[in-house]
Design a protein around this motif. Structure first.
Motif: not given
Length: 446
Positions: A329-341, A370-374
């Motif tokens: 699934s997409p959740f396994e392809r991106c284990r940690v959402l780690d956007p660059p600052p 950085a982080g992705m805020i929901d």
């Protein structure tokens, strides 16, 4: 412990999964962890599955504020409870999570800021908070040798904690209370039988459970949509940095219209652009554009638009919207959402910090992330049962306010799942508000 959490890493929670549970929690952020904690304390057989690592995303990347001040009126009673729970948790879990009650201070750059602060005061008085307006002179006395602000809004009882320490510590406490926690274990889908929840399919196999809590942060909408649940949640990038150790100029949390800062246990400050965030467009953004128009109009000066969401992100154009539960699934392809600052943002914040505190000067940076805020269209979360899929409860879209209120909403969600009265009016957080013809009622921008 290194921060931010990315990978590779050694999982702290990697034990075997049971075949069945009473409740299955999806997501190892503050909301999922606290829901799991309170269920485990009651003897409920609860399993938490996290696709990456506990607190790997926004729950460790936030500012660390534990604030009542400026909350949406519907959130405020839950936040007052949350602050009390934070104090109890600090004592109960036997680890220093950095909880310090040093207050929250909003600083006014202009007269209109003071008007906004004044407008929120009735909510504070209604709930007996110690919030008060500060004059220019009182702010100057509190922040000596700093810039000249017009005044401020001050809640001395508000607090701060170290998120990347606190949330993993709370997860360990949940495990000690009897919860099963499994990192590096994505939930690919929800099992449905006879029109209701029957369990989940994880990458490690199926788990039977007739109650599921979806607390997946920025990923919640993607999983919900697979099961026909329209959750108009998007995400924005927020950048933060930790300075090198500096002399203390203020012990608490503070922000004006340009930047925010708070004291850290390591002797530095966490600094961030005050309200600036970045929004990448994708298919969900276009689909929900109308719902977000009121928020975009209000926050047009603080929102920076980016053309395309990066590959693998929840709202990227190439991210699948449908998949088979027996495949990756997409959740396994991106284990940690780690956007660059955004280092340009931080360059500006460092300059403002140095200009504000000339005795300290432009600070050195020890770490940046950085982080992705929901986010939700009205900046308040969805905490509700899903009427179209009995057995599913959603707790997501905390809109940047989730860390501080996490223990409160965790207790509330635990009660919802067990069919108990939550003790608070949750009508503001109902999922149906986006489809029942209700007008978008924006939460405070304080």
């Amino acid at each position: 412990m290194t921060f931010p959490f990315t990978g590779p890493w050694t999982s702290e929670h990697d034990g075997p999964l049971p075949d069945a549970a009473d409740v299955l929690v999806i997501g190892g952020g503050i909301i999922g962890v606290m829901t799991t904690y309170f269920l485990a304390l009651r003897g409920v057989r609860v399993v938490l599955c996290e696709k990456g690592r506990i607190a790997g995303e926004q729950s460790s990347r936030n500012w660390g504020w534990v604030r009542q001040q400026g909350r949406d009126p519907a959130e405020l009673p839950i936040m007052i409870e949350a602050l009390s729970l934070w104090r109890r948790l600090q004592r109960a879990i036997g680890e220093d999570i950095g909880l310090r009650q040093e207050g929250v201070l909003y600083l006014a750059n202009a007269a209109k800021d003071l008007e906004g602060f004044e407008a929120w005061l009735p909510h504070a008085r209604e709930h007996g908070l110690d919030t008060r307006m500060l004059s220019r002179g009182e702010v100057a006395a509190m922040l000596r040798h700093a810039a000249d602000w017009k005044g401020g809004l001050w809640t001395a009882s508000d607090a701060r904690a170290e998120p990347w320490v606190a949330v993993p510590a709370l997860a360990r406490a949940a495990a000690r209370a009897g919860a099963v926690i499994r990192e590096h274990c994505a939930v690919r889908g929800i099992d449905v039988a006879s029109g209701r929840v029957a369990g989940v399919v994880t990458e490690a196999g199926r788990i039977r459970a007739d109650r599921v809590v979806l607390a997946g942060g920025a990923w919640s909408s993607l999983l919900a949509r697979v099961h026909g649940v329209d959750l108009p949640q998007l995400s924005v990038r927020a950048t933060v940095a930790a300075t090198v150790p500096l002399p203390q100029v203020f012990a608490g949390n503070a922000a004006d219209g340009h930047f925010a800062f708070r004291r850290r246990l390591d002797g530095g400050y966490s600094i961030a652009p005050g309200g600036a965030h970045e929004f990448w467009t994708g298919p969900d953004a276009l689909r929900h554009f109308g719902l977000y128009l009121p928020q975009l109009r209000r926050d047009r000066r603080s929102t920076r638009f980016r053309a395309l969401a990066p590959k693998g992100y929840p709202d990227a154009w190439g991210t699948p919207r449908h998949w088979d539960a027996d495949r990756e699934s997409p959740f396994e392809r991106c284990r940690v959402l780690d956007p660059p600052p955004n280092m340009r943002f931080l360059d500006d914040v460092r300059s403002r910090f140095g200009e504000t505190f000339p005795s300290l000067g432009r600070p050195g940076i020890a770490a940046a992330w950085a982080g992705m805020i929901d986010v939700m269209p009205d900046t308040v979360p969805v905490v509700d049962h899903v009427a179209t899929l009995p057995g599913l409860t959603i707790a997501t879209g905390m809109s940047g306010h989730g860390f501080g209120i996490g223990p409160g909403f965790g207790r509330v969600v635990a009660d919802l799942v067990e069919g108990r009265a939550p003790g608070h009016d949750l009508s503001r957080f109902r999922l149906s508000r986006f489809t029942d013809g209700s007008k978008i009622d924006l939460g405070p921008s304080l």
